[in-house]
Design a protein around this motif. Structure first.
Motif, PDB file in Angstrom:
ATOM      1  N   LYS A   1      14.605 -19.155 -22.932  1.00 26.26           N
ATOM      2  CA  LYS A   1      14.288 -18.955 -24.329  1.00 26.26           C
ATOM      3  C   LYS A   1      16.037 -18.602 -25.080  1.00 26.26           C
ATOM      4  CE  LYS A   1      11.716 -18.608 -27.733  1.00 26.26           C
ATOM      5  NZ  LYS A   1      10.538 -19.240 -28.184  1.00 26.26           N
ATOM      6  N   PRO A   2      16.606 -19.178 -25.782  1.00 24.66           N
ATOM      7  CA  PRO A   2      17.440 -18.604 -26.366  1.00 24.66           C
ATOM      8  C   PRO A   2      17.812 -17.181 -27.665  1.00 24.66           C
ATOM      9  CG  PRO A   2      16.967 -20.656 -27.740  1.00 24.66           C
ATOM     10  CD  PRO A   2      15.664 -19.991 -26.560  1.00 24.66           C
ATOM     11  N   TRP A   3      18.892 -16.689 -28.218  1.00 21.43           N
ATOM     12  CA  TRP A   3      18.731 -15.776 -28.729  1.00 21.43           C
ATOM     13  C   TRP A   3      17.467 -14.633 -28.856  1.00 21.43           C
ATOM     14  CZ3 TRP A   3      23.728 -16.583 -31.264  1.00 21.43           C
ATOM     15  CH2 TRP A   3      23.318 -17.997 -31.463  1.00 21.43           C
ATOM     16  N   CYS A   4      18.122 -13.915 -27.404  1.00 19.18           N
ATOM     17  CA  CYS A   4      16.932 -13.373 -26.894  1.00 19.18           C
ATOM     18  C   CYS A   4      18.068 -12.189 -27.089  1.00 19.18           C
ATOM     19  CB  CYS A   4      16.392 -12.906 -25.402  1.00 19.18           C
ATOM     20  SG  CYS A   4      15.443 -14.271 -25.808  1.00 19.18           S
ATOM     21  N   SER A   5      17.872 -11.075 -28.688  1.00 23.34           N
ATOM     22  CA  SER A   5      18.901  -9.696 -28.565  1.00 23.34           C
ATOM     23  C   SER A   5      18.456  -8.848 -27.671  1.00 23.34           C
ATOM     24  CB  SER A   5      18.812  -9.629 -30.172  1.00 23.34           C
ATOM     25  OG  SER A   5      18.986 -10.808 -31.266  1.00 23.34           O
ATOM     26  N   LEU A   6      19.175  -7.991 -27.259  1.00 24.28           N
ATOM     27  CA  LEU A   6      18.821  -6.119 -26.636  1.00 24.28           C
ATOM     28  C   LEU A   6      18.084  -6.674 -25.762  1.00 24.28           C
ATOM     29  CD1 LEU A   6      18.893  -4.583 -29.497  1.00 24.28           C
ATOM     30  CD2 LEU A   6      21.039  -4.961 -28.419  1.00 24.28           C
ATOM     31  N   ALA A   7      18.697  -7.904 -25.045  1.00 24.01           N
ATOM     32  CA  ALA A   7      16.857  -8.659 -23.799  1.00 24.01           C
ATOM     33  C   ALA A   7      17.572  -7.841 -22.783  1.00 24.01           C
ATOM     34  CB  ALA A   7      17.147  -9.410 -23.401  1.00 24.01           C
ATOM     35  N   GLN A   8      19.166  -7.268 -22.476  1.00 24.73           N
ATOM     36  CA  GLN A   8      18.941  -6.143 -20.772  1.00 24.73           C
ATOM     37  C   GLN A   8      19.032  -4.117 -21.509  1.00 24.73           C
ATOM     38  OE1 GLN A   8      23.577  -7.306 -20.810  1.00 24.73           O
ATOM     39  NE2 GLN A   8      23.462  -7.845 -18.682  1.00 24.73           N
ATOM     40  N   HIS A   9      18.027  -4.723 -22.772  1.00 23.29           N
ATOM     41  CA  HIS A   9      18.348  -2.601 -23.192  1.00 23.29           C
ATOM     42  C   HIS A   9      16.888  -2.894 -23.548  1.00 23.29           C
ATOM     43  CE1 HIS A   9      22.487  -1.427 -23.483  1.00 23.29           C
ATOM     44  NE2 HIS A   9      23.226  -3.032 -24.034  1.00 23.29           N
ATOM     45  N   LEU A  10      16.092  -3.863 -23.802  1.00 24.81           N
ATOM     46  CA  LEU A  10      14.532  -3.761 -23.366  1.00 24.81           C
ATOM     47  C   LEU A  10      13.648  -3.421 -22.079  1.00 24.81           C
ATOM     48  CD1 LEU A  10      14.616  -6.291 -26.969  1.00 24.81           C
ATOM     49  CD2 LEU A  10      14.352  -3.811 -27.196  1.00 24.81           C
ATOM     50  N   THR A  11      12.908  -2.780 -23.119  1.00 26.02           N
ATOM     51  CA  THR A  11      11.729  -3.138 -21.720  1.00 26.02           C
ATOM     52  C   THR A  11      10.286  -4.117 -21.650  1.00 26.02           C
ATOM     53  OG1 THR A  11      10.196  -1.474 -23.019  1.00 26.02           O
ATOM     54  CG2 THR A  11      12.088  -0.659 -21.504  1.00 26.02           C
ATOM     55  N   HIS A  12      10.360  -4.194 -23.493  1.00 23.29           N
ATOM     56  CA  HIS A  12       9.094  -5.338 -23.148  1.00 23.29           C
ATOM     57  C   HIS A  12       9.814  -5.836 -24.236  1.00 23.29           C
ATOM     58  CE1 HIS A  12       7.012  -2.533 -21.210  1.00 23.29           C
ATOM     59  NE2 HIS A  12       6.013  -3.541 -20.564  1.00 23.29           N
ATOM     60  N   ALA A  13       9.099  -7.057 -24.482  1.00 22.78           N
ATOM     61  CA  ALA A  13       8.751  -8.307 -26.266  1.00 22.78           C
ATOM     62  C   ALA A  13       8.641  -9.130 -25.775  1.00 22.78           C
ATOM     63  CB  ALA A  13      10.559  -8.756 -25.583  1.00 22.78           C
ATOM     64  N   LEU A  14       8.052  -9.293 -27.397  1.00 22.61           N
ATOM     65  CA  LEU A  14       6.749 -10.622 -28.272  1.00 22.61           C
ATOM     66  C   LEU A  14       7.753 -12.148 -27.733  1.00 22.61           C
ATOM     67  CD1 LEU A  14       5.288  -8.417 -30.913  1.00 22.61           C
ATOM     68  CD2 LEU A  14       4.248  -8.845 -28.410  1.00 22.61           C
TER      69      LEU A  14
ATOM     70  N   ALA B   1      -1.508  -2.780 -20.740  1.00 22.71           N
ATOM     71  CA  ALA B   1      -1.167  -1.757 -20.119  1.00 22.71           C
ATOM     72  C   ALA B   1      -0.994  -2.451 -18.192  1.00 22.71           C
ATOM     73  CB  ALA B   1      -2.560  -1.429 -19.534  1.00 22.71           C
ATOM     74  N   SER B   2      -1.393  -4.151 -18.224  1.00 21.87           N
ATOM     75  CA  SER B   2      -1.126  -4.734 -16.797  1.00 21.87           C
ATOM     76  C   SER B   2      -0.064  -5.497 -17.182  1.00 21.87           C
ATOM     77  CB  SER B   2      -2.126  -6.317 -17.488  1.00 21.87           C
ATOM     78  OG  SER B   2      -1.575  -6.671 -18.463  1.00 21.87           O
ATOM     79  N   ILE B   3       1.300  -5.850 -18.274  1.00 22.44           N
ATOM     80  CA  ILE B   3       2.670  -5.403 -18.207  1.00 22.44           C
ATOM     81  C   ILE B   3       3.301  -3.950 -18.209  1.00 22.44           C
ATOM     82  CG2 ILE B   3       2.578  -7.843 -18.894  1.00 22.44           C
ATOM     83  CD1 ILE B   3       3.057  -7.279 -21.842  1.00 22.44           C
ATOM     84  N   GLN B   4       2.481  -2.637 -18.116  1.00 28.53           N
ATOM     85  CA  GLN B   4       3.145  -1.022 -17.515  1.00 28.53           C
ATOM     86  C   GLN B   4       3.886  -0.778 -19.175  1.00 28.53           C
ATOM     87  OE1 GLN B   4       3.801  -3.604 -15.136  1.00 28.53           O
ATOM     88  NE2 GLN B   4       2.236  -2.543 -14.391  1.00 28.53           N
ATOM     89  N   ALA B   5       3.456  -1.815 -20.704  1.00 25.41           N
ATOM     90  CA  ALA B   5       3.838  -1.093 -21.823  1.00 25.41           C
ATOM     91  C   ALA B   5       2.683  -0.192 -22.490  1.00 25.41           C
ATOM     92  CB  ALA B   5       2.964  -2.573 -22.954  1.00 25.41           C
ATOM     93  N   GLY B   6       3.922   1.116 -23.345  1.00 26.65           N
ATOM     94  CA  GLY B   6       3.266   1.929 -23.739  1.00 26.65           C
ATOM     95  C   GLY B   6       4.153   2.490 -24.778  1.00 26.65           C
ATOM     96  N   SER B   7       3.442   3.734 -25.252  1.00 26.19           N
ATOM     97  CA  SER B   7       4.089   4.486 -26.364  1.00 26.19           C
ATOM     98  C   SER B   7       5.780   4.425 -26.257  1.00 26.19           C
ATOM     99  CB  SER B   7       3.426   5.629 -26.591  1.00 26.19           C
ATOM    100  OG  SER B   7       3.705   6.512 -25.346  1.00 26.19           O
ATOM    101  N   GLU B   8       6.037   4.448 -24.748  1.00 25.57           N
ATOM    102  CA  GLU B   8       7.636   4.552 -24.966  1.00 25.57           C
ATOM    103  C   GLU B   8       8.146   3.094 -24.523  1.00 25.57           C
ATOM    104  OE1 GLU B   8       9.228   6.976 -24.980  1.00 25.57           O
ATOM    105  OE2 GLU B   8       7.030   8.416 -25.073  1.00 25.57           O
TER     106      GLU B   8
END
Length: 356
Positions: free
Chosen positions: A140-153, A103-110
């Motif tokens: 970080k290299p090779w970050c697929s769809l980073a412009q579209h995603l809300t979060h990443a590991l 929740a501290s990075i505003q991650a949730g079910s959506e």
């Protein structure tokens, strides 16, 4: 043109066809205009798929679903697979006792997720723990769809060790690059560097946990299931050619080679699902994953080569779906480490690991 699946195509690895939420998700996919090419629409669908997955599913069911998606559109599978992999990683972290304050990075079910774990020459992402928590700084290299995603590991360096972190991507501290990305396959799945400037992050597991966890091998085989499913329509195209009036023995030869290769790959995937399901009793899951990926990659390469020889240039210039599938598979398959994985298998055997 949307791929129409033939009844003879065994895109499921279990003994029965897709059922339940998976079947409904596939039916929904068939109704999405631009499925696989429209990234926002496909990504929204992927988020719904992740939210609706049951807890009692098997690896065979998961890989069957990925294969079925790839048989419809390779790009869609390339969008879906890392999102589901990220959810599996987070679930496993919870089962292993790690308390994650997402929740501290505003991650949730959506949230829509990616997994950024590649390394590149001249690029380094480092993590530092200050009074406000963990921060990521670097590229970080090779970050697929980073412009579209809300979060990443994301894997980042903590001293000499790599550690996994969850991070919000659409923040002022994170800047995805738009390229370079001149690919002819998977053109919509831009995989470019991302700059992090003291971006807030949540640690996921201890240093080294991401690579040591048993699910790492399963995730690698899930990618292979996508390769396999993506190649099944090539087999279908060869079957159609072999059924035409006047088809000669060569058309049947090409079909037979591809069928045997993809059938062998299917057996490898099914066997791996059963063996990894017995973890931790199964020994050396990394060796198993490398074997399966090598078998599947070889089968898909056979399907690409034989279909090119049998069908000639016409579908590559006159059939948009076929041409895109071939180009997408060639780029997707380049994720396979090829000879390095085979050398790793050889090293494991030579050092007494990974016995049959």
């Amino acid at each position: 043109m949307r791929h129409v699946q033939h009844d003879s195509t065994p895109d499921h690895l279990s003994d029965g066809p897709s059922r339940g939420a998976g079947a409904e998700s596939l039916h929904e996919a068939d109704r999405i205009d631009g499925f696989g090419t429209d990234v926002p629409a496909t990504l929204s669908w992927a988020v719904r798929v992740g939210a609706e997955r049951g807890v009692d599913r098997s690896l065979s069911d998961d890989w069957s679903f990925l294969a079925a998606v790839a048989s419809r559109d390779v790009g869609a599978a390339r969008i879906l697979e890392p999102h589901l992999d990220a959810l599996d990683i987070l679930d496993q972290a919870g089962r292993d006792g790690y308390d994650l304050d997402l929740a501290s990075i505003q991650a949730g079910s959506e949230s829509s997720w990616g997994v950024f774990a590649a390394e590149g020459a001249g690029m380094r992402l480092e993590a530092h723990d200050d009074d406000s928590g963990w921060r990521l700084t670097g590229t970080k290299p090779w970050c697929s769809l980073a412009q579209h995603l809300t979060h990443a590991l994301v894997t980042a360096w903590v001293g000499d060790a790599r550690r996994l972190f969850a991070v919000a991507v659409q923040t002022p501290e994170v800047t995805p690059h738009t390229g370079p990305w001149h690919a002819r396959g998977l053109r919509q799945v831009v995989s470019a560097p991302v700059d992090f400037a003291a971006a807030p992050a949540v640690a996921v597991g201890e240093p080294g946990w991401y690579l040591r966890r048993p699910g790492f091998a399963a995730g690698g085989i899930g990618v292979a299931a996508c390769w396999w499913g993506g190649a099944l329509p090539l087999r279908d195209a060869l079957a159609v050619a072999a059924q035409r009036e006047g088809a000669d023995q060569l058309s049947r030869l090409h079909l037979g080679r591809v069928d045997a290769a993809l059938w062998t790959a299917r057996l490898a995937l099914r066997s791996a699902a059963q063996e990894i399901g017995r973890l931790p009793e199964a020994s050396h899951p990394a060796t198993l994953a490398a074997r399966v990926r090598a078998i599947v990659a070889g089968a898909v390469e056979t399907a690409l080569a034989e279909s090119a020889r049998a069908l000639g240039p016409l579908p590559l210039v006159g059939d948009e779906a076929h041409a895109r599938r071939v180009a997408d598979l060639e780029i997707y398959l380049s994720q396979h480490h090829g000879d390095r994985d085979l050398a790793r298998i050889g090293a494991d055997i030579a050092e007494g690991r990974g016995a049959w």
